[in-house]
Enzyme design. Structure first.
Site, PDB file in Angstrom:
ATOM      1  N   GLU A 136      65.891   5.811 -14.642  1.00  0.00           N
ATOM      2  CA  GLU A 136      65.921   6.077 -16.079  1.00  0.00           C
ATOM      3  C   GLU A 136      65.071   7.284 -16.453  1.00  0.00           C
ATOM      4  O   GLU A 136      65.491   8.127 -17.250  1.00  0.00           O
ATOM      5  CB  GLU A 136      65.415   4.863 -16.882  1.00  0.00           C
ATOM      6  CG  GLU A 136      66.213   3.612 -16.689  1.00  0.00           C
ATOM      7  CD  GLU A 136      65.630   2.667 -15.642  1.00  0.00           C
ATOM      8  OE1 GLU A 136      65.643   1.449 -15.890  1.00  0.00           O
ATOM      9  OE2 GLU A 136      65.153   3.149 -14.586  1.00  0.00           O
TER      10      GLU A 136
ATOM     11  N   CYS B 290      62.343  -1.549 -16.804  1.00  0.00           N
ATOM     12  CA  CYS B 290      60.967  -2.053 -16.802  1.00  0.00           C
ATOM     13  C   CYS B 290      60.280  -1.592 -18.093  1.00  0.00           C
ATOM     14  O   CYS B 290      60.835  -0.822 -18.884  1.00  0.00           O
ATOM     15  CB  CYS B 290      60.217  -1.543 -15.571  1.00  0.00           C
ATOM     16  SG  CYS B 290      59.848   0.233 -15.617  1.00  0.00           S
TER      17      CYS B 290
ATOM     18  N   CYS C 160      59.997   2.270 -18.406  1.00  0.00           N
ATOM     19  CA  CYS C 160      61.265   2.921 -18.743  1.00  0.00           C
ATOM     20  C   CYS C 160      61.701   2.569 -20.164  1.00  0.00           C
ATOM     21  O   CYS C 160      62.214   3.425 -20.889  1.00  0.00           O
ATOM     22  CB  CYS C 160      62.334   2.547 -17.728  1.00  0.00           C
ATOM     23  SG  CYS C 160      61.995   3.253 -16.095  1.00  0.00           S
TER      24      CYS C 160
ATOM     25  N   HIS D 113      61.620   6.555 -11.476  1.00  0.00           N
ATOM     26  CA  HIS D 113      62.676   5.567 -11.699  1.00  0.00           C
ATOM     27  C   HIS D 113      63.922   6.297 -12.179  1.00  0.00           C
ATOM     28  O   HIS D 113      63.827   7.363 -12.806  1.00  0.00           O
ATOM     29  CB  HIS D 113      62.253   4.542 -12.746  1.00  0.00           C
ATOM     30  CG  HIS D 113      61.196   3.602 -12.282  1.00  0.00           C
ATOM     31  ND1 HIS D 113      60.936   2.413 -12.926  1.00  0.00           N
ATOM     32  CD2 HIS D 113      60.320   3.653 -11.245  1.00  0.00           C
ATOM     33  CE1 HIS D 113      59.959   1.776 -12.311  1.00  0.00           C
ATOM     34  NE2 HIS D 113      59.561   2.524 -11.288  1.00  0.00           N
TER      35      HIS D 113
END
Length: 152
Positions: free
Chosen positions: A58, A86, A89, A56
């Protein structure tokens, strides 16, 4: 929000656009050392490209920022991301001790900050950053809608 916050979110949106162009869910992230304004990392999602469900934006940005800072703790850093993080993260953000999180679009389905598990509100959360949602929300949300419409 300050004009610098808008600038950093614009950078995150450019990363999201790059992810879109690579066929990834268009999420972009920028991590900034707050005191100096130095951008430590920029990333867009790369889960498909890397065959890595943890790639992801992040997490990629946190890894790079920690490398640049020479520390696993990013105290004094702010994270700008185009979509509400999410749970995975959000937990990494907490572990990294990020000072502030600015995000664009809200994510009622998979968000882990304002929705779902609300990681930072849990009593077991190690560190809760200040959170500011809705920065460039309409632009972030439209990029996501366009991406998912193209997949249907």
């Amino acid at each position: 929000m300050t004009s610098s916050s808008e600038t950093y979110m614009e950078m995150a949106l450019l990363e999201a656009q790059g992810a879109f162009e690579r066929g990834e869910v268009p999420v972009g992230c920028v991590i900034v050392e707050a005191e100096t304004g130095t951008v430590l990392a920029r990333a867009g999602n790369r889960t498909e490209e890397l065959d890595d469900p943890t790639a992801h934006a992040e997490l990629l940005a946190i890894r790079e920022a920690a490398k640049q800072a020479g520390s696993a703790r990013l105290v004094g850093c702010d994270l700008y991301v185009t979509l509400e993080p999410c749970a995975m993260c959000a937990t990494a953000i907490s572990f990294a001790r990020i000072r502030r999180v600015y995000f664009g679009a809200y994510d009622p389905k998979m968000g882990g900050v304002e929705h779902g598990p609300a990681i930072f509100a849990q009593p077991t959360c190690h560190h809760s950053p200040d959170v500011y949602g809705g920065l460039q929300e309409s632009v972030s949300a439209e990029l996501l809608r366009t991406f998912f419409r193209s997949k249907r």
